[in-house]
Design an enzyme around this catalytic site. Structure first.
Site, PDB file in Angstrom:
ATOM      1  N   CYS B 131       0.795  -1.221   0.000  1.00  0.00           N
ATOM      2  CA  CYS B 131       0.000   0.000   0.000  1.00  0.00           C
ATOM      3  C   CYS B 131       0.830   1.275   0.000  1.00  0.00           C
ATOM      4  O   CYS B 131       0.315   2.346  -0.335  1.00  0.00           O
ATOM      5  CB  CYS B 131      -0.965   0.008   1.177  1.00  0.00           C
ATOM      6  N   HIS B 246      -2.268   6.774   3.669  1.00  0.00           N
ATOM      7  CA  HIS B 246      -0.812   6.856   3.793  1.00  0.00           C
ATOM      8  C   HIS B 246      -0.338   8.125   3.093  1.00  0.00           C
ATOM      9  O   HIS B 246      -0.762   8.423   1.975  1.00  0.00           O
ATOM     10  CB  HIS B 246      -0.141   5.667   3.094  1.00  0.00           C
TER      11      HIS B 246
END
Lengths: 347, 347
Positions: B131, B246
């Site tokens: 990710c 993120h």
């Protein structure tokens, strides 16, 4: 053996850094003859304790600095610009935590472990650097002396207390609201900081090519403190939902080979630095561990194979202590020779 | 015009990424003929809704994959290693989100906007990247094609949902405890994450020179996806108290001059990327804005004067969507030609 006693004033006494300064003066048994607290008219009349006695907070706007030998100053920079010349004229040494005078060529910008000699050439004001600059130069300076720094790329993870009490209140208030299914109110910081990350510390200015003033400070102050006006530094400053403790991810390219083992040794011997670097035991610097302490924690020291003589490291430091109040008190200790330890490093 | 209908299975259906995959299949009207949900014995027997119908979760350990054409797989890597060969033997294409097969030379590692052509050479398994890798290559690939990347230094700010539901529960649980003056219980992550920052995502391994497996992945996966096995990348991966999204601070050195204006233009035309870059209006990528969206937000694009042809940028992306489930669904759309848009980029 009696040490010299000093008449001290703390300006911005009721703020986060001011309160820390008061605590640190007590902790370190700074030789205080007389203590005065000054703040804005709003805070005047409050009382704060020092050495077991209550001291009334005076209104800075109308304060007379005669008799004060050292002022620890932690208000905003416009306030510093206003009062500092008056205090200097009255004979005080002003140790100023604001950004007002830091880049003034006539004002030394001092981290006692790095450039103590600069303090001697003051003309009444000594500036203490920004809270993200101090831990960075504490780690970089001993490495520069050993290996010569070629370039630094730094990304920060900065606590809300860097924005003062209102930053702390904002994070706690927003967090409580969100956990109770209420909306987070945004007042002090540019966006919600609870459960968020905001790449915006201080302000953007037209003349800084997309950098914040915080990022510009980190670069320019590091150069001035280390006496390396051409040092190549790239900075990204980011606010994270942490109360106290700034962390920094630092990539350094050196002139000469610097193995992680040797760097660990150099930093272990460096004043103001503690190496915390045992990843196998999940030990590395974290803001939670740095908070309340005096040292800059440095770890995650590892070779970076993406460039010659390059290294990554990670640091954490209490932005309200070494990043602010402690450094200012240490400057006072240095100048008046009243420190608990004689500084032997620098130059 | 009727599209081909596919028999789909979601493995790890009850986890954070599995649930996201189910939602995204619905959102994108993925042409599902039949849907099966699989998970560990612990979760078997639960029901989850899909397309308005309840579907029982089957026990993965005893599942028969005959008739399944595509498996979206989001369990841990040891589980993937176990079941994937069986599913492939039964005739299914496994699109695996775990790290189990990513660096296997026989398994394509695909971000559809970057290397769609690699998907064609699969032998039953296609891996979806980590990710933190996906948003990075989405931003870097169009820039590499234009300017040639010389070196990348990246520091991440990763949400707890990257560690699954237990990461989310840990942050929320610790935050609530601390606000109520109770101690924060540490279970899923190496240290308290509430109001803290932890430079430790995934695990440290003896053979990785002080880097975490997350950091190694970010480097190696970026190289494989972009087909640049020698690409010079340095990574520091850090967990922050954010639920979803993120962020990454990225410093890039290019072979050729890359002005911020031109880079903004290149990225504005790049698929899967949205430029959010108006600092004067306090607009830049933040995890809070990236969460729930499909695009990687890129901003804070600015020249870095500390090196030749260097640039800083900042990105944020939903780690559970494009960073995980969405990318896997897009791979399925690509391979079976059932996507809402025809991909025209890459190679």
């Amino acid at each position: 053996m009696s040490r010299r006693q000093l008449n001290v004033a703390v300006v911005g006494a009721t703020g986060v850094v001011g309160r820390q300064a008061i605590e640190i003066l007590e902790e370190r048994k700074f030789p205080v003859a007389g203590m005065r607290f000054l703040a804005s008219g709003r805070s005047a009349g409050q009382t704060l304790s020092f050495g077991g006695e209550l001291v009334a907070v005076e209104n800075l706007a109308t304060a007379d600095f005669r008799g004060v030998e050292v002022v620890l100053s932690a208000p905003g920079s416009s306030v510093s610009r206003e009062f500092a010349p008056k205090a200097v004229a009255a004979g005080a040494l002003v140790i100023d935590k604001s950004s007002a005078f830091r880049m003034d060529p006539d004002v030394p910008l001092v981290v006692p472990e790095v450039n103590p000699h600069d303090a001697a050439r003051h003309k009444g004001i000594i500036s203490s650097p920004n809270c993200s600059t101090i831990p960075l130069v504490l780690a970089l300076w001993p490495l520069h002396r050993q290996y010569g720094i070629r370039r630094v790329v730094v990304s920060t993870y900065q606590a809300v207390s860097g924005a003062g009490r209102k930053g702390v209140d904002e994070l706690l208030g927003q967090t409580a609201a969100l956990l109770n299914q209420r909306p987070a109110e945004v007042k002090a910081l540019p966006h919600q900081i609870a459960f968020n990350v905001v790449p915006h510390v201080e302000v953007f200015r037209d003349d800084t090519e997309g950098y914040t003033t915080e990022e510009v400070k980190l670069v320019e102050e590091s150069r001035k403190i280390m006496g390396l006006p051409e040092l190549r530094v790239s900075a990204t400053c980011v606010r994270v939902p942490v109360l106290t403790g700034h962390s920094e991810s630092v990539n350094v390219e050196f002139e000469r080979p610097a193995s992680p083992e040797a760097v660990r040794e150099v930093l272990s011997a460096a004043p103001g630095v503690r190496v915390v670097d045992d990843p196998a035991a999940a030990e590395y610097p974290m803001p939670l561990d740095a908070a309340g302490g005096d040292e800059v924690l440095v770890g995650r020291i590892r070779a970076d194979r993406s460039a010659g003589n390059a290294l990554n490291l990670w640091l954490a430091s209490d932005n309200t202590r070494k990043g602010a109040a402690l450094n200012a008190v240490q400057i006072a200790e240095l100048v008046f020779g009243v420190g608990p330890v004689q500084l032997s490093v620098g130059g």
